[in-house]
Design an enzyme around this catalytic site. Structure first.
Site, short mmCIF file in Angstrom:
data_model
loop_
_atom_site.label_atom_id
_atom_site.label_comp_id
_atom_site.label_asym_id
_atom_site.label_seq_id
_atom_site.Cartn_x
_atom_site.Cartn_y
_atom_site.Cartn_z
N HIS A 1 0.83 -1.20 0.00
CA HIS A 1 0.00 0.00 0.00
C HIS A 1 0.86 1.25 0.00
O HIS A 1 0.64 2.18 -0.76
CB HIS A 1 -0.94 -0.01 1.21
N HIS B 1 -4.43 6.90 -5.65
CA HIS B 1 -5.42 7.65 -4.88
C HIS B 1 -5.81 8.90 -5.67
O HIS B 1 -5.06 9.35 -6.52
CB HIS B 1 -4.83 8.12 -3.54
N HIS C 1 -7.61 -0.82 -4.94
CA HIS C 1 -7.84 -1.34 -3.59
C HIS C 1 -8.58 -2.68 -3.64
O HIS C 1 -8.37 -3.53 -2.78
CB HIS C 1 -8.56 -0.31 -2.73
N HIS D 1 -14.14 7.84 3.14
CA HIS D 1 -12.85 7.13 3.14
C HIS D 1 -11.76 7.87 3.92
O HIS D 1 -11.20 7.36 4.89
CB HIS D 1 -12.37 6.85 1.70
N HIS E 1 -10.16 7.23 7.86
CA HIS E 1 -8.71 7.05 8.06
C HIS E 1 -8.22 7.97 9.18
O HIS E 1 -7.53 7.55 10.09
CB HIS E 1 -7.95 7.39 6.77
N PHE F 1 -1.18 7.60 4.44
CA PHE F 1 -1.22 6.38 3.64
C PHE F 1 0.01 5.49 3.76
O PHE F 1 -0.09 4.28 3.63
CB PHE F 1 -1.50 6.71 2.18
N HIS G 1 -11.34 -1.02 4.16
CA HIS G 1 -11.40 -1.02 2.71
C HIS G 1 -12.36 -2.05 2.15
O HIS G 1 -12.91 -1.86 1.07
CB HIS G 1 -10.00 -1.14 2.10
CU1 C2O Z 1 -5.02 3.46 -0.23
CU2 C2O Z 1 -7.69 3.95 2.38
O1 C2O Z 1 -6.11 4.02 1.32
#
Ligand code: C2O
Length: 578
Positions: free
Chosen positions: A140, A160, A169, A295, A299, A316, A329
């Site tokens: 990631h 992203h 993802h 999203h 995070h 990230f 995810h």
């Molecule tokens: Cu690639 Cu929720 O991040």
């Protein structure tokens, strides 16, 4: 009328966040920004700068191109180990049993035991095994922080803030799930999903950090925000530094409304998936609505407020070091499937929402290690149906689908230095000239712009709705905030309201006037780098609810949230798309 010099001054409008940072983000030229992003260009790579505009699948992304990731915490080496065998192309495995991904809060204790066992085994693998948990987190980090270049290109690949968000993802989780399954030798194994969009108030609560991620050492992560442990409900519109929590019942209402605005009202593919990103594009940024929130917000809500970048989940490069990344995810992946079941049109007979059809998207490739440690090349087009990949999601009632806010508000103007409002002209297809009488007084409420006292009259420019397109039901009106520039490294957020000039950072989102939000997770492309993007929101439904379908102007208010850096933007535009 707005004079020309005034208009050009208006073209760069600044607003500031509560924490004042006294440096303006300078508008750099496209050339300057491009050079700045080529941090790893060597002499020979520079010579190849002209060759960047090749199709993605004309060479594919290769581990050879993997280099250090540039993160807000500095350079991080997170390239996967080199493969000793050659790359294989992915084929769907029809031999596998079909797997059911279930909500975490409803897992049986047997399932939980199996899940924990799988992670124990994954964490116990040798550190250089690509299936090892830390190596998974690195995958990631590498893809998310630009460690890869496009094939034959000097441009870093970004997965992203553009149309790769969903498919990349999905593939990442697919292989992660297969590795866990093979470690426990159970091909029926499926990842669970964290159902934070479910606001049910009965036990077990879906919208809290699930117990097993707190009580089991294999699933626990030190770097989380303890203020957000159960029974605290996840705030889907969270931003650090955003004031005191609200009551649970208000939180639930706001979460449902946020889901509605960010998912139901994002009817077009571009709005929801993020914008097109062709090979060689040096400006890959155009977030889909869901990527901004929930999203990015979830995070940040999960990450530790005691860490400089809200590690692990809040940034990230480290996000996938927290085992909760994966059910987070899985839920986003599930919401992708839910989105496709919603009608694209607002009124007529059901028409489905669609995937992109662009070959640059469908044929784009990524590399992952599979459960047999083979390096596999996958294409976006093979990820579009979960059934083909052998899994599906347990049906869960998605209450937010009908949580359209019905309360509209209006009020007196409040002069808040950091809030920005302006009038935006709507190019109406029917060329309506009649000024909506109800709007008259509202326009006059706008007489200021923070910082520089410029009049707010802003001509939004012409739209591109074609006159021969009569199928209104298919057409979504898009509010575009153009030329938005902000620091990649800053946790920036602003909410957008329509005809609600006194909105401020305490304004709830469960009001008709809330149009959506923009959220940046610090995601460095190198120190001092600037993201240039457009913020796009679907507003047809909101305008209809506000009775503004025939209005010549709307008033757009941007409310900065939390504590973050300055944003500049160039203007507003109304567009129409199907
Ligand atoms: Cu690639 Cu929720 O991040």
């Amino acid at each position: 009328m707005v004079g020309e010099s005034l208009l050009s001054r208006l073209l760069v409008t600044k607003f500031y966040f509560p924490v004042q940072i006294l440096c303006f983000l300078l508008l750099s030229t496209a050339t300057g920004r491009r050079e700045a992003s080529l941090g790893l260009a060597t002499g020979s790579l520079q010579q190849e700068q002209q060759a960047w505009a090749r199709p993605i699948d004309n060479g594919t992304i290769d581990l050879e191109w993997c280099t250090q990731a540039e993160t807000p915490a500095g350079k991080v080496g997170c390239c996967p180990p080199r493969s000793t065998t050659s790359v294989v192309d992915f084929v769907h495995n029809t031999q596998l049993p079909s797997r059911l991904r279930q909500p975490v809060h409803l897992l049986s204790s047997d399932y939980i035991a199996k899940y924990i066992r799988a992670y124990e085994l994954m964490k116990a693998l040798p550190p250089d095994d690509p299936r090892n948990f830390d190596q998974q987190a690195n995958v990631h980090c590498a893809y998310c922080d630009g460690a890869f270049l496009y094939a034959n290109s000097t441009e870093r690949l970004h997965i992203h803030r553009n149309w790769f968000f969903f498919p990349w993802h999905r593939w990442f989780l697919y292989f992660h799930e297969r590795i866990l399954a093979s470690l426990i030798e159970d091909d029926t194994f499926a990842l669970p999903f964290w159902n934070w969009d479910n606001q049910s108030a009965s036990d077990p609560l879906p919208n809290v950090i699930p117990q097993m991620y707190l009580t089991n050492p294999v699933l626990f992560d030190d770097f989380r925000n303890p203020d957000h442990f159960p029974p605290r409900l996840a705030d889907l519109n969270f931003v650090p530094g955003d004031g005191a929590p609200i009551s649970d019942s208000k939180q639930r209402e706001e979460n449902n409304a946020l889901m509605y605005k960010q998912l139901v009202n994002a009817r077009t593919t571009r709005l929801f998936y993020g914008k097109e990103y062709h090979p060689g594009d040096s400006k890959p940024d155009g977030l889909g609505t869901i990527e901004s929130a929930p999203h990015n917000t979830v995070h940040k809500w999960t990450g530790s407020s005691g860490k400089p970048h809200f590690e692990d989940m809040g940034v990230f490069y480290s996000a996938a070091r927290d085992p909760i990344f994966y059910p987070h995810h899985a839920n986003l992946d599930r919401l992708w499937t839910v989105w496709k079941t919603l009608p694209r049109n607002r009124k007529g007979p059901f028409r489905p929402r669609r995937d992109y059809k662009d070959p640059d998207w469908l044929n784009a490739t990524f590399l992952f290690y599979d459960e047999k440690r083979r390096l596999v090349r996958v294409r976006v087009r093979d990820a579009l149906k979960t059934e083909q990949l052998g899994y599906r999601y347990q049906d869960i009632h998605n209450a937010w689908v009908t949580a359209r806010p019905s309360t509209a508000v209006s009020g007196k103007i409040q002069k808040l230095e950091s809030v920005f409002s302006t009038k935006v002209k709507r190019p109406l297809k029917n060329k309506l000239t009649r000024l909506n009488k109800a709007l008259g007084p509202l326009f006059r409420m706008f007489s200021y712009v923070p910082l520089n006292n410029l009049p707010t009259l802003f001509s939004g420019g012409g739209g591109d709705k074609s006159d021969d397109d009569d199928d209104d039901d298919e057409v979504e009106e898009i509010l575009v905030i153009q030329g938005v520039e902000l620091d990649y490294n800053k946790a920036t957020k602003f909410d957008v309201y329509i005809n609600y000039p006194n909105a401020n950072e305490n304004t709830p989102v469960n009001v008709v006037e809330f149009a959506g939000t923009f959220v940046n997770v610090p995601n460095s492309a190198g120190k001092g780098h600037i993201m240039e993007t457009e913020v796009r929101l679907g507003i047809s439904d909101t305008l209809e609810q506000l009775g503004l379908e025939d209005a010549d102007y709307i008033v757009v208010t941007l409310v900065p949230r939390g504590s973050s850096g300055p944003v500049t933007f160039k203007g507003f535009k109304i567009k129409y798309e199907t």
